[in-house]
Design a protein around this motif. Sequence first.
Motif, mmCIF file in Angstrom:
data_model
loop_
_atom_site.group_PDB
_atom_site.id
_atom_site.type_symbol
_atom_site.label_atom_id
_atom_site.label_comp_id
_atom_site.label_asym_id
_atom_site.label_seq_id
_atom_site.Cartn_x
_atom_site.Cartn_y
_atom_site.Cartn_z
ATOM 1 N N MET A 278 0.950 -1.130 0.089
ATOM 2 C CA MET A 278 -0.002 0.081 -0.137
ATOM 3 C C MET A 278 0.905 1.330 -0.083
ATOM 4 O O MET A 278 0.314 2.251 -0.376
ATOM 5 N N ASP A 279 2.018 1.249 0.401
ATOM 6 C CA ASP A 279 2.981 2.466 0.435
ATOM 7 C C ASP A 279 3.672 2.541 -0.932
ATOM 8 O O ASP A 279 4.524 3.500 -0.787
ATOM 9 N N SER A 280 3.544 1.689 -1.715
ATOM 10 C CA SER A 280 4.423 1.591 -2.965
ATOM 11 C C SER A 280 3.838 2.683 -3.751
ATOM 12 O O SER A 280 2.699 2.991 -3.897
ATOM 13 N N SER A 281 4.902 3.275 -4.728
ATOM 14 C CA SER A 281 4.284 4.284 -5.590
ATOM 15 C C SER A 281 3.649 3.764 -6.948
ATOM 16 O O SER A 281 4.119 2.646 -7.348
ATOM 17 N N HIS A 282 2.426 4.065 -7.420
ATOM 18 C CA HIS A 282 1.910 3.663 -8.567
ATOM 19 C C HIS A 282 2.856 3.676 -9.955
ATOM 20 O O HIS A 282 2.880 2.602 -10.413
ATOM 21 N N GLY A 283 3.328 4.610 -10.195
ATOM 22 C CA GLY A 283 4.096 4.745 -11.224
ATOM 23 C C GLY A 283 5.311 3.757 -11.103
ATOM 24 O O GLY A 283 5.805 3.308 -12.075
ATOM 25 N N ALA A 284 5.891 3.700 -9.897
ATOM 26 C CA ALA A 284 7.008 2.898 -9.761
ATOM 27 C C ALA A 284 6.593 1.482 -9.991
ATOM 28 O O ALA A 284 7.291 0.560 -10.725
ATOM 29 N N GLY A 285 5.406 1.091 -9.597
ATOM 30 C CA GLY A 285 4.876 -0.158 -9.918
ATOM 31 C C GLY A 285 4.706 -0.517 -11.223
ATOM 32 O O GLY A 285 5.205 -1.471 -11.771
ATOM 33 N N LEU A 286 4.421 0.515 -12.124
ATOM 34 C CA LEU A 286 4.123 0.421 -13.457
ATOM 35 C C LEU A 286 5.375 0.205 -14.108
ATOM 36 O O LEU A 286 5.571 -0.366 -15.251
ATOM 37 N N ALA A 287 6.465 1.171 -13.551
ATOM 38 C CA ALA A 287 8.004 0.825 -14.320
ATOM 39 C C ALA A 287 8.299 -0.756 -14.101
ATOM 40 O O ALA A 287 8.977 -1.223 -15.176
ATOM 41 N N VAL A 288 7.985 -1.259 -12.957
ATOM 42 C CA VAL A 288 8.230 -2.754 -13.085
ATOM 43 C C VAL A 288 7.819 -3.601 -13.864
ATOM 44 O O VAL A 288 8.117 -4.404 -14.531
ATOM 45 N N ILE A 289 6.194 -3.513 -14.042
ATOM 46 C CA ILE A 289 5.359 -4.236 -14.605
ATOM 47 C C ILE A 289 5.357 -4.273 -16.145
ATOM 48 O O ILE A 289 5.312 -5.083 -17.112
ATOM 49 N N VAL A 290 5.284 -2.930 -16.713
ATOM 50 C CA VAL A 290 5.347 -2.696 -18.105
ATOM 51 C C VAL A 290 5.911 -3.347 -19.013
ATOM 52 O O VAL A 290 5.439 -4.219 -20.185
ATOM 53 N N PRO A 291 7.360 -3.569 -18.690
ATOM 54 C CA PRO A 291 8.036 -4.266 -19.835
ATOM 55 C C PRO A 291 7.870 -5.928 -19.814
ATOM 56 O O PRO A 291 7.839 -6.638 -20.738
ATOM 57 N N HIS A 292 7.580 -6.495 -18.381
ATOM 58 C CA HIS A 292 6.926 -7.999 -18.380
ATOM 59 C C HIS A 292 5.787 -8.136 -19.086
ATOM 60 O O HIS A 292 5.467 -9.048 -19.877
ATOM 61 N N TRP A 293 4.994 -6.973 -18.882
ATOM 62 C CA TRP A 293 3.635 -7.325 -19.679
ATOM 63 C C TRP A 293 3.876 -7.106 -21.241
ATOM 64 O O TRP A 293 3.256 -7.854 -22.211
#
Length: 391
Positions: A278-293
Motif C-alpha cells: 500500500m505504500d508503494s508508488s503507483h508509477g514505480a509499480g508500472l515501471a516494474v510491470i510494463v516491460p514484463h507485460w
Amino acid sequence: MTNYEFYCPTKILFGRGMEEKVGEETAKYANKALIVYGSDRIKKSGLFGTVTASLEKAGVSWWELGGVKSNPRDDLVYEGIDICRKNDITFVLGVGGGSVIDTAKAIGYGVVYDGDFMDLYLGKANPVSCLKVGAVLTIPGAGSESSNGSVITSVSEGLKRSCDTDLARPVFAVMNPELTVTVPMYHTLAGAFDAIAHAMERYFTNTTFVEFGDRMAEGVMKAMMKYMKLIKTDPTNYDYRAEIMWGCKAAQDDFIGVGREQCWESHLLQRDVGSICMDSSHGAGLAVIVPHWMRHAYKVNVPRFAQWANRVMEVEINPADLEGTALEGIDRLSKFIKEVGLPTTLRELGVSSEADIEVMAKKAFPNGDETLGGFSHLTRKDFVEILTAAF
C-alpha cells in the motif's frame, strides 16, 4: 476508428502563481470547502497558506483533512464524508497529487450517496451525483486533475478498485510547475513514467486507422523519456517540470484515446500490487510491470509493437524480423527504466514472496474465469506468469 464520446470540461489554470486564483474559482460553486491533502509539505512550502488566503478573500470558509497516502484508503474518505456532512460543505478541493485528488473525488461521491461509498468502487452501485471537486496539482503523473477516474483501496477487504464517471471530474485544476520542485526525484520520475504507461494503455490497441492518436501518444512517450533524463540534471528547472506536468495531463485526459479500443492491462496488473504494497508508488509499480507485460503480450499484434519500437525507442525497423524489432524496443525500455533509477522488480516494491502473487490473483479474478483488459485479455494464468517474471 470506433464511435467515441469525448468529454473533458475541466478548466485548467496553468503556470506560475495560478494557485492564487483558487478562491475565485471555488466561489463560483460554493461558500464552504474541504481542503484534502497529504503531508505537511504543503504547509511548510507556504502553499497551504496561499490557498486558504485565496479562499478567505473570496468569502469561502474552509476545513482541512490531511494524511492521504499512496494508494489512497477508504478510512480517510470516511473522515472526509463525515466532516462535509456535519458542516454542510459542498465543495472538495484536493491539494496534492493523484492520490489526494482521487480521495477528494471519493469524498464527493460519498457525501451524497445514501450508503457506503465503497459500494461505488466495488461495483455494487452506480453513482448518480457528486459534490463539485477542484484540484491544485503538486505531483504530476496520475492525470486525476482532469480525468473522470479515481481509485481507492478498501483497507478491510484489501481491494484497490476504481470508480470512473464524469460526475467527479474536477471543475478546475491549478497546474503550477513550481509547486512540484519539492517533490522527491523518485516520485517525480515515477509520476512521469505513469504518464508513459497511460499513453501505452491507449497506444496498444487492435483498432485500425488510429494514426492521429498514435502520433500523439508517441509524442507523449518520447517527451516524457526526454524530460525524465533532463530533470535529473537540473531538478529545479521550471521548463522541464512544465513539460512533465503538461505531458502527464495529456496522457490521461483521453484525447489520445479517442476512437480506439484501449488496453489497461498494465494498470490492472499494478492495481492489486498496490493493494498488497500500500505504500508503494503507483508509477514505480508500472515501471516494474510494463516491460514484463510487453514481453508477454507483443505477439498479439507484432506489427504494432514493432511500430512502437521504431517510433518511440528508435529501433531501426527490420521488415523481415518485426518480432526482433519489437523485442529490441522492449529491451531498450527496460534499460531506460534502470538508468533513470526506477525499480525493476516486485521485490523492490515490497512484494515479499511469490505467494503474494497468488493472493493478488485471487483478488483480480474472484470467479477464476474472468479476463482483464482490452488488448490481450489477460487470464488468471497470464496474470500470474507476468507478475512472477517481474518478481
